[in-house]
Design an enzyme around this catalytic site. Sequence first.
Site, PDB file in Angstrom:
ATOM      1  N   ARG A   1      73.914 -14.688  25.139  1.00  0.00           N
ATOM      2  CA  ARG A   1      74.164 -14.246  23.758  1.00  0.00           C
ATOM      3  C   ARG A   1      72.907 -14.307  22.892  1.00  0.00           C
ATOM      4  O   ARG A   1      72.612 -13.396  22.134  1.00  0.00           O
ATOM      5  CB  ARG A   1      75.313 -15.089  23.154  1.00  0.00           C
ATOM      6  CG  ARG A   1      75.670 -14.844  21.704  1.00  0.00           C
ATOM      7  CD  ARG A   1      76.204 -13.458  21.282  1.00  0.00           C
ATOM      8  NE  ARG A   1      76.740 -12.595  22.231  1.00  0.00           N
ATOM      9  CZ  ARG A   1      76.369 -11.305  22.337  1.00  0.00           C
ATOM     10  NH1 ARG A   1      75.462 -10.773  21.543  1.00  0.00           N
ATOM     11  NH2 ARG A   1      76.918 -10.552  23.251  1.00  0.00           N
TER      12      ARG A   1
ATOM     13  N   LYS B   1      61.219  -6.681   3.080  1.00  0.00           N
ATOM     14  CA  LYS B   1      62.681  -6.898   3.055  1.00  0.00           C
ATOM     15  C   LYS B   1      63.201  -7.172   4.464  1.00  0.00           C
ATOM     16  O   LYS B   1      64.106  -6.495   4.966  1.00  0.00           O
ATOM     17  CB  LYS B   1      63.364  -5.676   2.438  1.00  0.00           C
ATOM     18  CG  LYS B   1      62.975  -5.494   0.967  1.00  0.00           C
ATOM     19  CD  LYS B   1      63.606  -4.278   0.326  1.00  0.00           C
ATOM     20  CE  LYS B   1      63.163  -4.181  -1.146  1.00  0.00           C
ATOM     21  NZ  LYS B   1      63.647  -2.966  -1.807  1.00  0.00           N
TER      22      LYS B   1
ATOM     23  N   LYS C   1      53.146  -5.122  -8.839  1.00  0.00           N
ATOM     24  CA  LYS C   1      54.417  -4.476  -9.166  1.00  0.00           C
ATOM     25  C   LYS C   1      54.664  -4.523 -10.668  1.00  0.00           C
ATOM     26  O   LYS C   1      53.905  -5.137 -11.412  1.00  0.00           O
ATOM     27  CB  LYS C   1      55.544  -5.178  -8.420  1.00  0.00           C
ATOM     28  CG  LYS C   1      55.328  -5.229  -6.913  1.00  0.00           C
ATOM     29  CD  LYS C   1      56.597  -5.672  -6.217  1.00  0.00           C
ATOM     30  CE  LYS C   1      56.681  -5.011  -4.848  1.00  0.00           C
ATOM     31  NZ  LYS C   1      58.060  -4.951  -4.377  1.00  0.00           N
TER      32      LYS C   1
ATOM     33  N   GLU D   1      51.809  -0.381  -7.894  1.00  0.00           N
ATOM     34  CA  GLU D   1      53.033   0.421  -7.957  1.00  0.00           C
ATOM     35  C   GLU D   1      53.042   1.133  -9.314  1.00  0.00           C
ATOM     36  O   GLU D   1      52.903   0.480 -10.352  1.00  0.00           O
ATOM     37  CB  GLU D   1      54.210  -0.554  -7.842  1.00  0.00           C
ATOM     38  CG  GLU D   1      55.574   0.044  -7.838  1.00  0.00           C
ATOM     39  CD  GLU D   1      56.636  -1.063  -7.761  1.00  0.00           C
ATOM     40  OE1 GLU D   1      56.591  -1.891  -6.827  1.00  0.00           O
ATOM     41  OE2 GLU D   1      57.491  -1.114  -8.676  1.00  0.00           O
TER      42      GLU D   1
ATOM     43  N   ASP E   1      56.584   4.994  -7.055  1.00  0.00           N
ATOM     44  CA  ASP E   1      57.878   4.339  -6.930  1.00  0.00           C
ATOM     45  C   ASP E   1      59.003   5.241  -7.415  1.00  0.00           C
ATOM     46  O   ASP E   1      59.088   5.553  -8.607  1.00  0.00           O
ATOM     47  CB  ASP E   1      57.849   3.039  -7.741  1.00  0.00           C
ATOM     48  CG  ASP E   1      59.116   2.242  -7.547  1.00  0.00           C
ATOM     49  OD1 ASP E   1      59.681   2.284  -6.438  1.00  0.00           O
ATOM     50  OD2 ASP E   1      59.560   1.592  -8.511  1.00  0.00           O
TER      51      ASP E   1
END
Lengths: 281, 281, 281, 281, 281, 281
Positions: B97, B132, B164, B194, B215
């Site tokens: 597994r 992410k 950002k 960004e 973006d």
Amino acid sequence: MNVAQMKLLIDQCLAEDVGSGDITTNSIVPEGATTFAVIHTKEAGVIAGLAVAEMVFRLLGPNISFVAKVKDGNQVPAGMVLAEIEGDAKAILTGERVALNFLQRMSGIATRTSLLVHKIKDYPVRVVDTRKTTPGLRMLEKYAVLMGGGHNHRFGLYDAVMIKDNHIKVAGGIGQAIVAARKKVSHMVKIEVEVEDLAGVREALQEKADIIMLDNMDVEIMKEAVTIIDGRALVEASGGIDEESIAKIAGTGIDIISVGALTHSIKSLDISLDIGEIKKK
Amino acid sequence: MNVAQMKLLIDQCLAEDVGSGDITTNSIVPEGATTFAVIHTKEAGVIAGLAVAEMVFRLLGPNISFVAKVKDGNQVPAGMVLAEIEGDAKAILTGERVALNFLQRMSGIATRTSLLVHKIKDYPVRVVDTRKTTPGLRMLEKYAVLMGGGHNHRFGLYDAVMIKDNHIKVAGGIGQAIVAARKKVSHMVKIEVEVEDLAGVREALQEKADIIMLDNMDVEIMKEAVTIIDGRALVEASGGIDEESIAKIAGTGIDIISVGALTHSIKSLDISLDIGEIKKK
Amino acid sequence: MNVAQMKLLIDQCLAEDVGSGDITTNSIVPEGATTFAVIHTKEAGVIAGLAVAEMVFRLLGPNISFVAKVKDGNQVPAGMVLAEIEGDAKAILTGERVALNFLQRMSGIATRTSLLVHKIKDYPVRVVDTRKTTPGLRMLEKYAVLMGGGHNHRFGLYDAVMIKDNHIKVAGGIGQAIVAARKKVSHMVKIEVEVEDLAGVREALQEKADIIMLDNMDVEIMKEAVTIIDGRALVEASGGIDEESIAKIAGTGIDIISVGALTHSIKSLDISLDIGEIKKK
Amino acid sequence: MNVAQMKLLIDQCLAEDVGSGDITTNSIVPEGATTFAVIHTKEAGVIAGLAVAEMVFRLLGPNISFVAKVKDGNQVPAGMVLAEIEGDAKAILTGERVALNFLQRMSGIATRTSLLVHKIKDYPVRVVDTRKTTPGLRMLEKYAVLMGGGHNHRFGLYDAVMIKDNHIKVAGGIGQAIVAARKKVSHMVKIEVEVEDLAGVREALQEKADIIMLDNMDVEIMKEAVTIIDGRALVEASGGIDEESIAKIAGTGIDIISVGALTHSIKSLDISLDIGEIKKK
Amino acid sequence: MNVAQMKLLIDQCLAEDVGSGDITTNSIVPEGATTFAVIHTKEAGVIAGLAVAEMVFRLLGPNISFVAKVKDGNQVPAGMVLAEIEGDAKAILTGERVALNFLQRMSGIATRTSLLVHKIKDYPVRVVDTRKTTPGLRMLEKYAVLMGGGHNHRFGLYDAVMIKDNHIKVAGGIGQAIVAARKKVSHMVKIEVEVEDLAGVREALQEKADIIMLDNMDVEIMKEAVTIIDGRALVEASGGIDEESIAKIAGTGIDIISVGALTHSIKSLDISLDIGEIKKK
Amino acid sequence: MNVAQMKLLIDQCLAEDVGSGDITTNSIVPEGATTFAVIHTKEAGVIAGLAVAEMVFRLLGPNISFVAKVKDGNQVPAGMVLAEIEGDAKAILTGERVALNFLQRMSGIATRTSLLVHKIKDYPVRVVDTRKTTPGLRMLEKYAVLMGGGHNHRFGLYDAVMIKDNHIKVAGGIGQAIVAARKKVSHMVKIEVEVEDLAGVREALQEKADIIMLDNMDVEIMKEAVTIIDGRALVEASGGIDEESIAKIAGTGIDIISVGALTHSIKSLDISLDIGEIKKK
């Protein structure tokens, strides 16, 4: 998952992302600056993982205030504020992605679970997870299933006996496998056996399996199995069950439906963090 | 991921699943019995993670033979044998597994990446991942993206500057943010910023950003941005890009397309392990 | 270095020194006694590592007050009080050596860096460190270089490409090496190449290396290299540079000077801890 | 240092340098290519750390052949080959810097120790190290001192009693401190006391200190101290001793000279690694 | 206990004992000398822990030959050779105490268990352990109980529900506690409840407890409880049971007898290691 | 044992017992409920380990109040309250067994030690422990011996030389072994040698052993040995010493009696935890 384990896991995940330092934040945000931030949903869903997100920020900035505005297990709409955060601006910016990575995955699992649970709400049936979890995150993913209204199957290879086709092959038959297991394992442990047909059901019953799992069976055969078992064992259905098929399966009279996709195929819930004004020290 | 790190991760994941012992296998499979097993696909896809699967079995049974029949990065049909395993039957059953949990996830990511890369094969554009990723598995997931024909974005907060919206807000403007970063960070580090509109593009250009990320821009605006930038910086497109939209975006002349869903929403590839005859010692 | 990593490192170093217990202090200092202590310099230098020293004492005695009287990066004379400590006498005596071992080494590095930086203060040139750091202490040593007014080169093998003679040999030439690297590595990564002569400079330029390192070149050749490069790449000088030679090298027009000796040959700064009156509980 | 500890330390140091991967080597050196390499000195010195260097390469490439051509403790000239390495080219290039970082520091310590030991070779005196070692590397540095012909002082706060001025202040006197220590510590432990004048020597003798350390004393006073002690305790000299002063101090009749600079101020020995032809697989 | 966990535990225990080195062996035994040694009993008993002892030596000397002459679970007389060891003399001498510390404790537990099991050999009753194990050694101690012919109770708080007096107090009654537990826990988990009188027995039966533990009951009351339960739940007896009382309790018809003293009060079995001739290299 | 090490050990032991969660407590005790509890003795003895028990609860529930009512080292009757605890009910119930497992073992050791120390209270003799401690718990067990009025022998193989029969065999004689050890080990280390007869005593004396251990000697021979040694070395008696024989041995004039059974054969002291009323949040 106890607090020490959760802390250890988050420490590792912060090391993975932050490594030798958040060079963007460190070069732009003034030392000691504070800010306010909100975490909010960008789509509807069931929330899970707020305590994990909170710990991410606390580990980075001991004095951060993190106030959850909803609870794990709550169904929320898009645009909902999940938490308000206040404190060290560097810690908040550095922790954002790790916190969201946890929160989005866990909420994605809770949301999917909730959808399936809703489909069978009229039946006395539990939706449960499997061991097909993301390596390293089992405890958090099983917790997310609970938050979505599901229940947990066994936690690992250590806490219950699950006799599968490979074990039956080795033992020489369902009955032999159950007998071998019962002789060795603790009296505290339940024995589940996976069967593929009604002959298997009868053999499992004869040796008093605690749970009989009907693996990829037709709905009609499942009904027959339930009639044969007649309350002498718990009955679990498994195998490729989804939003389409779950209600029909719940209607067969089985007790438990296990769904691997709850954790092996994850769609993260869309959640964001926005900061407000920076206050320089 | 170096071997020592991979071993450590797998050790943790085996501890998570096996805990105090695989009570089913231990009570049914005779000590010292050996067997043969195959890992095979149940749907078509691109494979990634064979070395991880191999290490799972090696850690459980040092003398296990694991022969890969395909290579990571291969596109294979359903029903393909990926590896042949031979050795201690307990180790094979206990490791099944955990090995599949890694292999299925990583192959799921490689398969999805491959699909997107195929859509833009006529453009000189890279498909790249984001941060992410699943907490704890970043190295393996980024490797799976490579196997699917994609490329990697930065590995963490430590190895490149990505400015950002939140950083721009703190710095007081795009230009100020770039200047602050360049002053502090190593000369070995690139600076990406960004931007949300063409004014942002111009400001980033003026301060000589190495990469400009557009973006969530409209395709038409993107084209205009590419014209303005005119080779003076790499151009990256980001934001909700999927199978539908990717080719159109690649056609704008940008250099890089980043796709968070490569790792934040995972559909495991269906892969199984079947054992053959048991040979008792 | 994030706080969790620093804590882990200090825990290990305390385990190394304290082991099963500070048997001298434990047998002489009464349980619960408190004291006052000062950390002060015995020679002039630039200070680095006060936060590390503070954490050593905090880990041993949670209620210890540690008040820094200068800041990391300050140039101080001999006899300067760096910090005042107050609290559990056992913790202060037990932590003394580990705290000083960190503080003295880091301040030694900052002091040496500062000396070199001062020599080139009239040139627009950065003094940077290398990977020739003490195993296990890289983050702290690179931080100390910053405190001395230097800058950091890459942090490890993972965050930038540095093509050295051995890589060039394998690739079959400077150009081939750069091409191979650019094809595989993330678009976020800069590529530096080490060259030994002007032919190498030209080859590196042709393939658009981001940084060209002039390895052990004569000053006159360096000047020529700078003229050839003409702003199309950053230029780094390296190789046996010291207090004598640094200004002349800075005058060639290069951008960066890397000095391995900043961290591979360390002279600790002489710093002491003295305790005051003991107050018995 | 036992093998498990050394492996753990090297694993950490490889993680520090290699992190998510050696992106230069990985993009340039073909998978499976092998090579030959030599480690050689670029200046004369005493070697220490060959086993550590060997383990670095073994951890990166299990099948690497590492043949030491000299032994730890050997005095070698510049240009001497210390080891021949053969095997996976990636492992050799990736491990080079970590291996050299250990080997250069340890050989630097052995070389400095050897120099001091040579100066006093006509006296029955031991040169010993102190606890002023690099955090995390004490065992390796103390081993390097042995290789240079020195001896070790205590390993930490746990294995011997060393009563210093601060302890004496707390105890209320040299005698009281010795009495307090003897009462509490194991009968297996020796007690050393640091004294600053002849009164201190007499007080330490009266309470039967096992070792008396003469801290920063004049040579003439030291001689007098040796006469007073007259073999009833071991005598250690300490404080700012260097190549200039060591022989004169050895001539006073003391038994041990401890030198903090052996490990607190380190000049790495210049050692390089060169690779030969690459053989592609 | 899987091999990785066992290796980790032994590494810690070697670190605890060997620390910075076995200074006696290192100064007396020549580098590379080999020897032969035997481990033998000095009193009769049941052996457990040979694989642990073997791993201690293997971790210290990779090429050591360790040949077990008996198996775990064997009842052996005094003077029996348990294992023959051959190889590096330093490793054998350094590992002796840690290996014996494990082997003596585990064999002590197996011996005590065997004694109790023998007393009830005519009854269909299991002797089981409890969670009163030595912190850190639970897996090894539970394994030793198996080797002595006993069985294991639950492994921890995670793998079965055990409702004790304190839980009943909180829940407001035996029935309420069972209902609360069943609602929340996995369907794979059994529920045991501790009762002190026959009213408790009846309440537990009514809510279908899987196991009913009779806590410190008189033999006569136990018999009555067995009659009432009549096969509808497993019956466990607990509380101060020893060699004297165990047979009488087994005669009441209960199914399981749990004995905390198996692991909370341990008398090590007397086992020694003797070395033979040393062969110098 | 320093606080960081103790915390690490307890974290491991909580992981061992609690694993993926205390499923009984979690399903019965309401979130946020608080309670009061007492820890009390059920038999008379000497207490050791209160700080360890306290840390168990603190790690599970940060806001728990733990007030010790006695001190480690106190002799207490049955029925004595050792500590009062107040706070989160889940934390108290989950931590109960781990806390008691430590406290009962450590108090068992302290109690046994105290008994032996009492028997020889009229002699100037120390009762000391050995290295026959439970793997992983040496520091805690040696602390418990101190609390019982005993003293500690060496802590491991690293902090003192103990020459045993096997070492003597290798060295070729007692004298040779002592000489070899003295030449290599630090001047801070004492040398003990184990002898079996008076010839051994004389040989050890001649080479100035610091401590001579009389192994399993007759009382009359011991007396003779003491006379021969005449204060020139410390004298230790060892070998199967118990409550019966200890006073007679103390009367021979030896200085130290070492007793392996203090830690190799442990009878836990009977200690319980009882909770009071639950207050729901």
